[in-house]
Write a protein that holds these residues in place. Structure first.
Motif, mmCIF file in Angstrom:
data_model
loop_
_atom_site.group_PDB
_atom_site.id
_atom_site.type_symbol
_atom_site.label_atom_id
_atom_site.label_comp_id
_atom_site.label_asym_id
_atom_site.label_seq_id
_atom_site.Cartn_x
_atom_site.Cartn_y
_atom_site.Cartn_z
ATOM 1 N N CYS A 66 0.826 -1.209 0.000
ATOM 2 C CA CYS A 66 0.000 0.000 0.000
ATOM 3 C C CYS A 66 0.859 1.257 0.000
ATOM 4 N N GLY A 70 0.372 3.477 -2.874
ATOM 5 C CA GLY A 70 -0.610 4.432 -2.386
ATOM 6 C C GLY A 70 -0.067 5.825 -2.186
ATOM 7 N N LEU A 73 0.202 7.673 -5.490
ATOM 8 C CA LEU A 73 -1.139 7.967 -5.985
ATOM 9 C C LEU A 73 -1.776 9.098 -5.187
ATOM 10 N N ALA A 74 -1.570 9.110 -3.877
ATOM 11 C CA ALA A 74 -2.095 10.196 -3.051
ATOM 12 C C ALA A 74 -1.448 11.526 -3.433
ATOM 13 N N ILE A 92 -11.035 5.088 -6.235
ATOM 14 C CA ILE A 92 -10.155 4.674 -5.146
ATOM 15 C C ILE A 92 -10.959 4.346 -3.893
ATOM 16 N N MET A 145 -5.679 -0.302 0.957
ATOM 17 C CA MET A 145 -5.027 0.835 0.317
ATOM 18 C C MET A 145 -5.840 2.127 0.357
ATOM 19 N N PRO A 146 -7.172 2.090 0.179
ATOM 20 C CA PRO A 146 -7.923 3.358 0.242
ATOM 21 C C PRO A 146 -7.749 4.102 1.558
ATOM 22 N N LEU A 148 -5.070 4.280 3.415
ATOM 23 C CA LEU A 148 -3.792 4.981 3.368
ATOM 24 C C LEU A 148 -3.846 6.159 2.405
ATOM 25 N N ILE A 149 -4.434 5.961 1.246
ATOM 26 C CA ILE A 149 -4.477 7.029 0.245
ATOM 27 C C ILE A 149 -5.244 8.237 0.773
ATOM 28 N N GLU A 153 -3.413 11.767 1.278
ATOM 29 C CA GLU A 153 -3.879 12.895 0.471
ATOM 30 C C GLU A 153 -4.314 14.051 1.368
ATOM 31 N N GLY A 197 -4.319 1.200 7.561
ATOM 32 C CA GLY A 197 -4.303 0.159 6.537
ATOM 33 C C GLY A 197 -3.885 -1.185 7.088
#
Length: 264
Positions: A66, A70, A73-74, A92, A145-146, A148-149, A153, A197
């Motif tokens: 993650c 992640g 991506l964040a 996500i 993972m969501p 953490l993202i 973010e 996560g």
């Protein structure tokens, strides 16, 4: 003359207390019903120890996965304007509301032996993800993972960008700025997301049993062991396993909360 803060109104205290009881009483039930006399014997069972080791290992590896995917991506969602960013953010968050069993089926359709990617992996490398320990890690990372993202973010959006701008003014490249300024700046948010996560991965059940199965020593994590023990009619055994998960989760969250999660 300073004013004393007003006390909380009774209209808020009553439902707040009820909400606290609603969350705490089930946990207290585990402690009250736990068969303490036979606890050492049950915990020394090789299958229980194997399930616990597998759970800790897979949750940790899923968290590393993650973090690897992640965090970038964040950063992309927080720092870069691009068409369809709202759609990407919505996609996500889908695993947060998607029933875990549905997530397991979706993973099978992609990574199964006849899946979109899994068939190619099987034919090219002779490797299949479903019903393997690696499959457990993939399933747990998918649902974790969501968390953490979203945390990372939010930390990136709340960070003071003047430090990054100052680093760029002094000649630092984008990668240097990211690794030496941005990451340390949002480290608490990354740690909070990683802990959340990890805890989510540790308790994952639906996607794991659907995608990886329930094979002792290979894919049977603690939540699956709890389910199998309960199905076998051994309520005390299920309580013991549940209590182990509770203690591990609370210990990790409580140990890291003050340093990384609680805002100053």
């Amino acid at each position: 003359m300073s004013r004393r803060p007003a006390g909380a109104p009774a209209g808020l205290l009553v439902p707040a207390a009820a909400g606290l009881l609603f969350l705490v009483l089930p946990l207290a039930g585990l402690l009250i019903r736990a068969p303490w006399a036979t606890m050492p014997e049950r915990l020394s069972d090789p299958e229980v120890l194997a399930a616990l080791r597998l759970s800790l290992l897979c949750a940790t590896l899923a968290t590393v996965l993650c973090l690897a995917f992640g965090v970038p991506l964040a950063w992309l969602l927080a720092r870069v304007e691009f068409p369809g960013r709202r759609l990407v953010r919505a996609l996500i968050t889908v695993p947060l509301v998607l029933p875990p069993v549905v997530g397991g089926i979706a993973l099978l359709l992609v990574f199964g032996r006849r899946g979109l990617v899994g068939e190619w992996m099987d034919q090219t490398f002779g490797f299949s993800l479903p019903f393997t320990t690696t499959g457990v890690v993939i399933a747990e990372a998918f649902v974790a993972m969501p968390f953490l993202i979203i945390a990372v973010e939010g930390a990136l959006r709340g960070a003071d960008r003047r430090y990054e701008e100052a680093a760029a003014t002094l000649g630092a490249g984008r990668w240097t700025t990211f690794t030496h300024v941005t990451l340390p700046l949002v480290a608490p948010g990354i740690a909070a997301g990683a802990v959340l996560g990890w805890a989510r991965a540790l308790g994952e059940f639906g996607a794991t049993i659907t995608f990886a199965g329930n094979y002792p020593g290979v894919t049977q994590t603690m939540p699956l062991a709890v389910y199998q023990t309960m199905e076998g009619g051994d309520l005390d055994g299920a309580v013991v396993l549940s209590l182990v998960l509770l203690i591990v989760s609370v210990a990790i969250l409580a140990g890291l909360r003050d340093r990384w999660i609680t805002a100053p």
